[in-house]
Scaffold this motif. Structure first.
Motif, PDB file in Angstrom:
ATOM      1  N   HIS A  38      -5.494   5.280   1.381  1.00  0.00           N
ATOM      2  CA  HIS A  38      -4.382   4.554   0.758  1.00  0.00           C
ATOM      3  C   HIS A  38      -4.716   4.209  -0.697  1.00  0.00           C
ATOM      4  O   HIS A  38      -5.867   4.318  -1.129  1.00  0.00           O
TER       5      HIS A  38
ATOM      6  N   TRP B 190      -6.136   8.007   6.706  1.00  0.00           N
ATOM      7  CA  TRP B 190      -5.619   6.670   7.029  1.00  0.00           C
ATOM      8  C   TRP B 190      -5.664   6.457   8.539  1.00  0.00           C
ATOM      9  O   TRP B 190      -5.013   7.170   9.311  1.00  0.00           O
TER      10      TRP B 190
ATOM     11  N   ILE C 273       3.607  -1.048   3.877  1.00  0.00           N
ATOM     12  CA  ILE C 273       3.344   0.352   3.531  1.00  0.00           C
ATOM     13  C   ILE C 273       4.596   0.907   2.857  1.00  0.00           C
ATOM     14  O   ILE C 273       5.680   0.888   3.429  1.00  0.00           O
TER      15      ILE C 273
ATOM     16  N   LEU D 291       0.829  -1.201   0.000  1.00  0.00           N
ATOM     17  CA  LEU D 291       0.000   0.000   0.000  1.00  0.00           C
ATOM     18  C   LEU D 291       0.865   1.254   0.000  1.00  0.00           C
ATOM     19  O   LEU D 291       2.005   1.238   0.466  1.00  0.00           O
ATOM     20  N   GLN D 292       0.265   2.324  -0.482  1.00  0.00           N
ATOM     21  CA  GLN D 292       0.874   3.645  -0.360  1.00  0.00           C
ATOM     22  C   GLN D 292      -0.154   4.541   0.304  1.00  0.00           C
ATOM     23  O   GLN D 292      -1.309   4.593  -0.128  1.00  0.00           O
ATOM     24  N   ILE D 293       0.265   5.237   1.358  1.00  0.00           N
ATOM     25  CA  ILE D 293      -0.630   6.153   2.055  1.00  0.00           C
ATOM     26  C   ILE D 293      -0.608   7.479   1.299  1.00  0.00           C
ATOM     27  O   ILE D 293       0.448   8.084   1.132  1.00  0.00           O
TER      28      ILE D 293
ATOM     29  N   SER E 220      -2.734  10.909   4.976  1.00  0.00           N
ATOM     30  CA  SER E 220      -2.519  10.457   6.350  1.00  0.00           C
ATOM     31  C   SER E 220      -3.634  10.897   7.281  1.00  0.00           C
ATOM     32  O   SER E 220      -3.843  10.289   8.331  1.00  0.00           O
TER      33      SER E 220
END
Length: 139
Positions: free
Chosen positions: A100, A52, A138, A44-46, A49
């Motif tokens: 994400h 998330w 992540i 995953l890529q946030i 934030s």
């Protein structure tokens, strides 16, 4: 037991005795599906934030397990016995958590060889998901 046609006893590795209304004993045989562990690896890529959650990884794991669990009578959810695990269907529970984007989603039957492919499930097998078999990284 009431759903077998007249005269059918069934076949399988488990046998139970059934007594009808006339007190006649019938052995009924059946087999339960073989449980197949499905391993999931997600990158995953946030991107936000603020959206998330701090427990986002655990929430995604729980969402996958709940989504994949087959509930008899509900045809819209889960993977019934004998149903292939379609990889792209897992995006639904993953995307239930905000903030994400999914970089990759891979599946495995053995926990060592992963691929971005569906998992074939035989007619007598059942796909089973557990939190221990879901790895989320992540980036």
């Amino acid at each position: 037991f009431y759903r077998l046609p007249t005269g059918q006893i069934g076949h399988g590795s488990t046998t139970v005795n059934f007594v009808d209304r006339q007190n006649i004993l019938y052995p009924i045989s059946f087999s339960r599906p073989v449980k197949i562990s499905v391993y999931v690896r997600i990158a995953l890529q946030i991107y936000d934030s603020a959206d998330w959650p701090s427990d986002g990884v655990e929430l995604i794991k729980e969402a996958i397990i709940e989504y994949a669990r087959y509930n008899m009578g509900d045809d819209e959810v889960g993977f019934p016995p004998g149903t292939d695990v379609i990889r792209t269907r897992l995006y639904t529970p993953i995307n239930s958590v905000d903030g994400h984007s999914v970089l990759s989603l891979e599946l495995s039957k053995n926990g060592t060889t992963y691929a971005e492919e569906d998992i074939a499930i035989a007619w007598n097998e059942l796909a089973v998901f557990s939190a221990d078999n879901i790895a989320i990284s992540i980036a």
